[in-house]
Design a protein around this motif. Structure first.
Motif, short mmCIF file in Angstrom:
data_model
loop_
_atom_site.label_atom_id
_atom_site.label_comp_id
_atom_site.label_asym_id
_atom_site.label_seq_id
_atom_site.Cartn_x
_atom_site.Cartn_y
_atom_site.Cartn_z
N MET A 76 4.01 -5.76 22.17
CA MET A 76 4.82 -6.01 20.99
C MET A 76 6.06 -5.11 21.06
SD MET A 76 3.85 -5.59 16.93
CE MET A 76 2.44 -6.64 17.02
N SER A 77 7.21 -5.68 20.78
CA SER A 77 8.45 -4.93 20.85
C SER A 77 8.59 -3.99 19.66
CB SER A 77 9.64 -5.88 20.88
OG SER A 77 9.81 -6.49 19.61
N ALA A 78 9.50 -3.03 19.78
CA ALA A 78 9.75 -2.09 18.69
C ALA A 78 10.24 -2.82 17.45
CB ALA A 78 10.77 -1.04 19.13
N TRP A 79 11.03 -3.87 17.64
CA TRP A 79 11.53 -4.64 16.50
C TRP A 79 10.37 -5.27 15.73
CZ3 TRP A 79 11.45 -9.71 14.83
CH2 TRP A 79 12.34 -10.02 13.81
N HIS A 80 9.40 -5.84 16.45
CA HIS A 80 8.27 -6.47 15.78
C HIS A 80 7.39 -5.43 15.09
CE1 HIS A 80 9.35 -9.91 18.34
NE2 HIS A 80 8.87 -10.61 17.34
N ARG A 81 7.22 -4.27 15.68
CA ARG A 81 6.44 -3.21 15.02
C ARG A 81 7.15 -2.74 13.75
NH1 ARG A 81 5.73 -1.69 20.31
NH2 ARG A 81 7.34 -0.10 20.18
N ALA A 82 8.46 -2.60 13.82
CA ALA A 82 9.22 -2.15 12.65
C ALA A 82 9.19 -3.18 11.54
CB ALA A 82 10.67 -1.85 13.04
N ARG A 83 9.11 -4.45 11.91
CA ARG A 83 9.11 -5.53 10.91
C ARG A 83 7.92 -5.42 9.97
NH1 ARG A 83 8.97 -11.96 11.98
NH2 ARG A 83 9.67 -12.55 9.92
N GLU A 84 6.82 -4.82 10.44
CA GLU A 84 5.64 -4.66 9.59
C GLU A 84 5.93 -3.76 8.39
OE1 GLU A 84 2.64 -3.22 12.22
OE2 GLU A 84 2.59 -5.07 13.38
N THR A 85 6.90 -2.86 8.50
CA THR A 85 7.23 -1.94 7.41
C THR A 85 8.15 -2.58 6.37
OG1 THR A 85 9.17 -0.97 8.47
CG2 THR A 85 7.02 0.04 8.94
N TRP A 86 8.62 -3.79 6.62
CA TRP A 86 9.53 -4.43 5.68
C TRP A 86 8.86 -4.70 4.35
CZ3 TRP A 86 12.36 -8.71 8.91
CH2 TRP A 86 13.13 -8.09 9.90
N SER A 87 7.56 -4.81 4.34
CA SER A 87 6.87 -5.15 3.09
C SER A 87 6.22 -3.93 2.44
CB SER A 87 5.81 -6.22 3.36
OG SER A 87 4.85 -5.72 4.28
N THR A 88 6.52 -2.72 2.92
CA THR A 88 5.97 -1.52 2.31
C THR A 88 7.09 -0.67 1.75
OG1 THR A 88 6.07 -0.27 4.38
CG2 THR A 88 4.03 -1.48 3.93
N ALA A 89 6.76 0.09 0.73
CA ALA A 89 7.74 1.00 0.13
C ALA A 89 6.99 2.18 -0.46
CB ALA A 89 8.53 0.28 -0.96
N ASP A 90 7.57 3.36 -0.32
CA ASP A 90 6.99 4.59 -0.87
C ASP A 90 7.67 4.88 -2.20
OD1 ASP A 90 6.27 7.20 -1.53
OD2 ASP A 90 6.12 7.80 0.57
N ASP A 91 6.93 4.73 -3.28
CA ASP A 91 7.50 4.91 -4.62
C ASP A 91 8.06 6.32 -4.81
OD1 ASP A 91 6.88 2.31 -5.35
OD2 ASP A 91 4.94 2.86 -6.18
N TYR A 92 7.41 7.32 -4.24
CA TYR A 92 7.88 8.70 -4.39
C TYR A 92 9.25 8.87 -3.73
CZ TYR A 92 8.18 13.76 -4.09
OH TYR A 92 8.61 15.05 -4.19
N ASP A 93 9.42 8.35 -2.52
CA ASP A 93 10.70 8.46 -1.83
C ASP A 93 11.80 7.73 -2.60
OD1 ASP A 93 9.57 9.96 0.18
OD2 ASP A 93 9.41 8.29 1.60
N ILE A 94 11.48 6.57 -3.13
CA ILE A 94 12.46 5.81 -3.92
C ILE A 94 12.85 6.60 -5.15
CG2 ILE A 94 12.81 3.72 -5.29
CD1 ILE A 94 10.94 2.31 -3.24
N GLU A 95 11.87 7.21 -5.81
CA GLU A 95 12.16 7.99 -7.02
C GLU A 95 13.10 9.16 -6.72
OE1 GLU A 95 9.75 10.66 -10.29
OE2 GLU A 95 8.73 8.98 -9.33
N LEU A 96 12.92 9.82 -5.58
CA LEU A 96 13.81 10.91 -5.20
C LEU A 96 15.24 10.44 -5.05
CD1 LEU A 96 11.72 12.91 -2.57
CD2 LEU A 96 12.27 13.58 -4.92
N VAL A 97 15.42 9.28 -4.46
CA VAL A 97 16.76 8.74 -4.26
C VAL A 97 17.37 8.33 -5.60
CG1 VAL A 97 18.09 6.86 -3.23
CG2 VAL A 97 16.28 7.97 -1.91
N VAL A 98 16.61 7.63 -6.42
CA VAL A 98 17.14 7.06 -7.66
C VAL A 98 17.35 8.14 -8.73
CG1 VAL A 98 16.70 5.45 -9.54
CG2 VAL A 98 16.18 4.80 -7.18
N HIS A 99 16.35 8.95 -8.97
CA HIS A 99 16.44 9.91 -10.08
C HIS A 99 17.17 11.19 -9.70
CE1 HIS A 99 13.99 7.54 -12.75
NE2 HIS A 99 13.14 7.33 -11.75
N ASP A 100 16.91 11.71 -8.50
CA ASP A 100 17.50 12.98 -8.10
C ASP A 100 18.76 12.80 -7.24
OD1 ASP A 100 15.39 14.18 -9.42
OD2 ASP A 100 14.19 14.37 -7.60
#
Length: 75
Positions: A1-25
């Motif tokens: 499996m190529s690196a692009w295909h492995r990375a594509r698996e992360t397209w449907s995940t998100a870390d709420d804590y990381d998002i909160e740091l960007v948005v609020h702080d």
């Protein structure tokens, strides 16, 4: 499996804590997943952040932010 295909698996995940740091702080995080960047961009738009500020915080080109906003309006 190529690196692009492995990375594509992360397209449907998100870390709420990381998002909160960007948005609020307003801490830049270029390590967000693709979905995380979209969510952060939407939340920053709701908080009246400028396109340039959003692009700088999440590590994308301002044109990407404009495109995401247009896609959100069309949905």
């Amino acid at each position: 499996m190529s690196a692009w295909h492995r990375a594509r698996e992360t397209w449907s995940t998100a870390d709420d804590y990381d998002i909160e740091l960007v948005v609020h702080d307003r801490l830049p995080d270029w390590g967000l997943t693709r979905l995380g960047r979209r969510i952060a961009a939407r939340q920053l738009t709701e908080r009246n952040a400028t396109v340039d500020e959003i692009a700088d915080l999440i590590g994308v080109d301002p044109r990407t932010v404009y495109r995401w906003r247009a896609e959100d309006r069309a949905a």
